[in-house]
Every structure is written in structure tokens, then in C-alpha cells.
Design a protein around this motif. Structure first.
Motif, PDB file in Angstrom:
ATOM      1  N   ILE A 130       0.834  -1.203   0.000  1.00  0.00           N
ATOM      2  CA  ILE A 130       0.000   0.000   0.000  1.00  0.00           C
ATOM      3  C   ILE A 130       0.870   1.254   0.000  1.00  0.00           C
ATOM      4  O   ILE A 130       0.608   2.208  -0.744  1.00  0.00           O
ATOM      5  N   GLU A 131       1.922   1.255   0.809  1.00  0.00           N
ATOM      6  CA  GLU A 131       2.843   2.395   0.834  1.00  0.00           C
ATOM      7  C   GLU A 131       3.554   2.550  -0.500  1.00  0.00           C
ATOM      8  O   GLU A 131       3.732   3.675  -0.987  1.00  0.00           O
ATOM      9  N   GLU A 132       3.952   1.436  -1.099  1.00  0.00           N
ATOM     10  CA  GLU A 132       4.644   1.490  -2.391  1.00  0.00           C
ATOM     11  C   GLU A 132       3.728   2.067  -3.466  1.00  0.00           C
ATOM     12  O   GLU A 132       4.153   2.927  -4.256  1.00  0.00           O
ATOM     13  N   VAL A 133       2.484   1.616  -3.515  1.00  0.00           N
ATOM     14  CA  VAL A 133       1.538   2.138  -4.501  1.00  0.00           C
ATOM     15  C   VAL A 133       1.294   3.622  -4.260  1.00  0.00           C
ATOM     16  O   VAL A 133       1.294   4.424  -5.202  1.00  0.00           O
ATOM     17  N   ARG A 134       1.125   4.005  -2.990  1.00  0.00           N
ATOM     18  CA  ARG A 134       0.931   5.424  -2.668  1.00  0.00           C
ATOM     19  C   ARG A 134       2.125   6.252  -3.139  1.00  0.00           C
ATOM     20  O   ARG A 134       1.970   7.305  -3.756  1.00  0.00           O
ATOM     21  N   ASP A 135       3.327   5.758  -2.879  1.00  0.00           N
ATOM     22  CA  ASP A 135       4.535   6.483  -3.276  1.00  0.00           C
ATOM     23  C   ASP A 135       4.668   6.571  -4.797  1.00  0.00           C
ATOM     24  O   ASP A 135       5.028   7.624  -5.334  1.00  0.00           O
ATOM     25  N   MET A 136       4.385   5.466  -5.500  1.00  0.00           N
ATOM     26  CA  MET A 136       4.456   5.483  -6.968  1.00  0.00           C
ATOM     27  C   MET A 136       3.441   6.469  -7.532  1.00  0.00           C
ATOM     28  O   MET A 136       3.744   7.209  -8.467  1.00  0.00           O
ATOM     29  N   ASN A 137       2.228   6.491  -6.953  1.00  0.00           N
ATOM     30  CA  ASN A 137       1.193   7.402  -7.406  1.00  0.00           C
ATOM     31  C   ASN A 137       1.610   8.848  -7.169  1.00  0.00           C
ATOM     32  O   ASN A 137       1.461   9.703  -8.049  1.00  0.00           O
ATOM     33  N   GLN A 138       2.150   9.128  -5.999  1.00  0.00           N
ATOM     34  CA  GLN A 138       2.578  10.495  -5.683  1.00  0.00           C
ATOM     35  C   GLN A 138       3.712  10.940  -6.602  1.00  0.00           C
ATOM     36  O   GLN A 138       3.702  12.069  -7.115  1.00  0.00           O
ATOM     37  N   GLN A 139       4.661  10.058  -6.835  1.00  0.00           N
ATOM     38  CA  GLN A 139       5.779  10.389  -7.729  1.00  0.00           C
ATOM     39  C   GLN A 139       5.259  10.663  -9.137  1.00  0.00           C
ATOM     40  O   GLN A 139       5.669  11.641  -9.777  1.00  0.00           O
ATOM     41  N   TYR A 140       4.361   9.838  -9.619  1.00  0.00           N
ATOM     42  CA  TYR A 140       3.798  10.031 -10.957  1.00  0.00           C
ATOM     43  C   TYR A 140       3.039  11.354 -11.043  1.00  0.00           C
ATOM     44  O   TYR A 140       3.192  12.104 -12.006  1.00  0.00           O
ATOM     45  N   ARG A 141       2.246  11.648 -10.026  1.00  0.00           N
ATOM     46  CA  ARG A 141       1.499  12.908 -10.019  1.00  0.00           C
ATOM     47  C   ARG A 141       2.443  14.109  -9.996  1.00  0.00           C
ATOM     48  O   ARG A 141       2.187  15.120 -10.672  1.00  0.00           O
ATOM     49  N   ASN A 142       3.531  14.024  -9.238  1.00  0.00           N
ATOM     50  CA  ASN A 142       4.503  15.117  -9.203  1.00  0.00           C
ATOM     51  C   ASN A 142       5.185  15.310 -10.547  1.00  0.00           C
ATOM     52  O   ASN A 142       5.472  16.439 -10.937  1.00  0.00           O
TER      53      ASN A 142
END
Length: 82
Positions: free
Chosen positions: A67-79
Motif C-alpha cells: 500500500i505504501e509502495e503504490v501510494r509512493d508510486m502514485n505520488q511520484q507520478y502525479r509530481n
């Protein structure tokens, strides 16, 4: 199950994964699939997920990491999209 439906749903998962994390390799699609299912189950059947978490504490930790990995990947992609 109908093969055409499986292929069409796989296309949906591919696009969803791309929109969530920027790319849709098989490993990322599987992570997103697990994340989405676990999240949905935890909202719709919390006692079941609680029981599973208690029975398999190592899996619970693995899901927390996922869950943390998906959240981090999503945040990085959005940035990157800004």
C-alpha cells in the motif's frame, strides 16, 4: 469465464495502472490489482480482512508495504505530471 471479457478487463487494468502510476508492466499491474482488491475488501468486509490480518501477520505487513509502495508510486507520478 469468457476470454473476450478477460482481455477487455485486462485492458481496463492496464489503463488504470497507467493512470495510477505512469506505466503498466505486469508486476505493476499485479500490485495495483492486489492494492485495489485489498482496499475494496477492507471497506466492504472489514471483519474478514481483520481476521486475515490476524491469521497472517506477515502478509498484513506485506500488504502495508505494498500500500505504501503504490501510494509512493502514485505520488511520484502525479509530481512528474505537474
Amino acid at each position: 469465464m469468457d476470454q473476450k471479457l478477460k482481455e477487455q478487463f485486462d485492458g481496463l487494468m492496464t489503463k488504470y495502472t497507467e493512470l495510477m502510476v505512469g506505466e503498466a508492466g505486469e508486476e505493476r499491474k499485479e500490485k495495483i490489482r492486489m492494492w485495489a482488491l485489498y482496499t475494496h475488501m477492507s471497506k466492504t468486509m472489514p471483519p474478514l480482512v481483520k481476521h486475515w490480518n490476524e491469521k497472517y501477520p506477515d502478509a498484513k505487513e506485506g500488504m502495508k508495504e505494498l500500500i505504501e509502495e503504490v501510494r509512493d508510486m502514485n505520488q511520484q507520478y502525479r509530481n512528474e505530471q505537474k
